[in-house]
Design an enzyme around this catalytic site. Structure first.
Site, PDB file in Angstrom:
ATOM      1  N   HIS A 155     -36.683 -41.193  37.446  1.00 35.85           N
ATOM      2  CA  HIS A 155     -36.577 -39.794  37.852  1.00 35.85           C
ATOM      3  C   HIS A 155     -37.938 -39.245  38.273  1.00 35.85           C
ATOM      4  O   HIS A 155     -38.860 -39.185  37.471  1.00 35.85           O
ATOM      5  CB  HIS A 155     -36.018 -38.995  36.661  1.00 35.85           C
ATOM      6  CG  HIS A 155     -35.803 -37.561  36.944  1.00 35.85           C
ATOM      7  ND1 HIS A 155     -36.428 -36.558  36.234  1.00 35.85           N
ATOM      8  CD2 HIS A 155     -35.018 -36.956  37.859  1.00 35.85           C
ATOM      9  CE1 HIS A 155     -36.029 -35.393  36.697  1.00 35.85           C
ATOM     10  NE2 HIS A 155     -35.173 -35.599  37.690  1.00 35.85           N
ATOM     11  N   HIS A 159     -41.293 -31.413  43.872  1.00 40.38           N
ATOM     12  CA  HIS A 159     -40.079 -30.862  43.270  1.00 40.38           C
ATOM     13  C   HIS A 159     -39.917 -29.346  43.411  1.00 40.38           C
ATOM     14  O   HIS A 159     -38.808 -28.847  43.593  1.00 40.38           O
ATOM     15  CB  HIS A 159     -40.029 -31.229  41.781  1.00 40.38           C
ATOM     16  CG  HIS A 159     -38.803 -30.742  41.089  1.00 40.38           C
ATOM     17  ND1 HIS A 159     -38.700 -29.475  40.551  1.00 40.38           N
ATOM     18  CD2 HIS A 159     -37.601 -31.335  40.871  1.00 40.38           C
ATOM     19  CE1 HIS A 159     -37.498 -29.326  40.013  1.00 40.38           C
ATOM     20  NE2 HIS A 159     -36.814 -30.437  40.199  1.00 40.38           N
TER      21      HIS A 159
HETATM   22  O1  G3P Z   1     -31.385 -35.825  41.107  1.00 36.55           O
HETATM   23  C1  G3P Z   1     -31.279 -35.648  39.736  1.00 36.55           C
HETATM   24  C2  G3P Z   1     -32.212 -34.559  39.250  1.00 36.55           C
HETATM   25  O2  G3P Z   1     -33.473 -34.812  39.787  1.00 36.55           O
HETATM   26  C3  G3P Z   1     -31.746 -33.197  39.637  1.00 36.55           C
HETATM   27  O3  G3P Z   1     -32.514 -32.178  39.093  1.00 36.55           O
HETATM   28  O4  G3P Z   1     -34.320 -30.514  39.117  1.00 36.55           O
HETATM   29  O5  G3P Z   1     -34.820 -32.814  38.366  1.00 36.55           O
HETATM   30  O6  G3P Z   1     -34.391 -32.333  40.769  1.00 36.55           O
HETATM   31  P1  G3P Z   1     -34.080 -31.965  39.357  1.00 36.55           P
HETATM   32 MG    MG Z   2     -34.550 -34.300  41.546  1.00 35.11          MG
END
Ligand code: G3P
Ligand code: MG
Length: 227
Positions: A6, A47
């Site tokens: 992630h 992000h």
């Molecule tokens: O794609 C999964 C996750 O990354 C979604 O939430 O806020 O971490 O981008 P976020």
């Molecule tokens: Mg994400």
């Protein structure tokens, strides 16, 4: 169960940087998820809409030129990478999940992928395009039906995974807070994979494995192997 790094291996390295992506590759993650916005027609890997949490800069991304953005330190001396750099680094070694954050990212993505397929040999099959913005996903699927799309949701819908089927998605990406057996079952009956974000502990990972989910987004791809 697949382990998708992630924001790269973001638990141990600065998120969404080439270093975090490289470390996720070394950890042999089954996939790597990154977030992208558009800055001056270039897709960049970051992000937030605001640069202050992840860099030494301050302010809104939209107020930066690409050059100014690339002068910031995104942690450990890393730059905010472009999507092009990320594609070049991953080089089809694992699945790259590109999460579209900005609403203006579809057209730049089409253009970039066309170029990457020709110049970098990027394989469309090694890409998974996801977003919370389902209108964007619809646009992607219409123009590039060959691309896999992942429908993100932060809600447990009354009709479970129906929204993802309607989009022609490959996968449904659910928040770990509300995932249940009905959703997993419904998604599987529709032929959809179920990927859950964000899972950073062994107990939750094991619980999800018992529920039959296909994968987790995890900040610790190396450690997750032993869970
Ligand atoms: O794609 C999964 C996750 O990354 C979604 O939430 O806020 O971490 O981008 P976020
Ligand atoms: Mg994400």
């Amino acid at each position: 169960m697949q382990i998708i790094a992630h924001r790269g291996a973001s638990g141990s390295y600065p998120e969404n940087t080439l270093l975090a992506i490289q470390q996720a590759l070394l950890a042999k993650a089954d996939g790597i998820e990154i977030d992208v916005f558009c800055v001056e027609n270039e897709l960049v890997v970051i992000h937030d809409e605001n640069v202050s949490r992840t860099t030494n800069g301050k302010g809104l991304l939209q107020d930066f030129t690409l050059q100014q953005l690339q002068q910031l330190d995104a942690g450990a001396g890393q730059q905010v990478p472009t999507l092009w750099q990320a594609l070049q680094l991953v080089n089809n070694q694992t699945l790259l999940n590109i999460e579209l954050k900005g609403a203006d990212t579809a057209e730049p993505l089409f253009k970039l992928l066309k170029k990457a397929e020709t110049e970098l040999g990027t394989e469309p099959d090694k890409l998974l395009i996801s977003s919370f913005n389902h209108h964007l996903l619809k646009q992607i699927k219409k123009q590039r039906p060959d691309l896999k799309i992942g429908a993100l949701t932060a809600s447990l819908h009354l009709d479970y995974a129906a929204f993802a089927s309607e989009l022609g998605a490959w996968s449904v990406h659910c928040d770990r807070g509300f995932i249940n057996q009905e959703l997993v079952q419904d998604a599987h009956q529709r032929g959809l994979k179920v990927l859950v974000y964000t899972v950073n502990d062994a107990t939750t990972a094991k619980k999800l494995q018992l529920l039959g989910v296909d994968g987790i987004f995890c900040n610790y791809p190396l450690e997750a192997r032993s869970w």
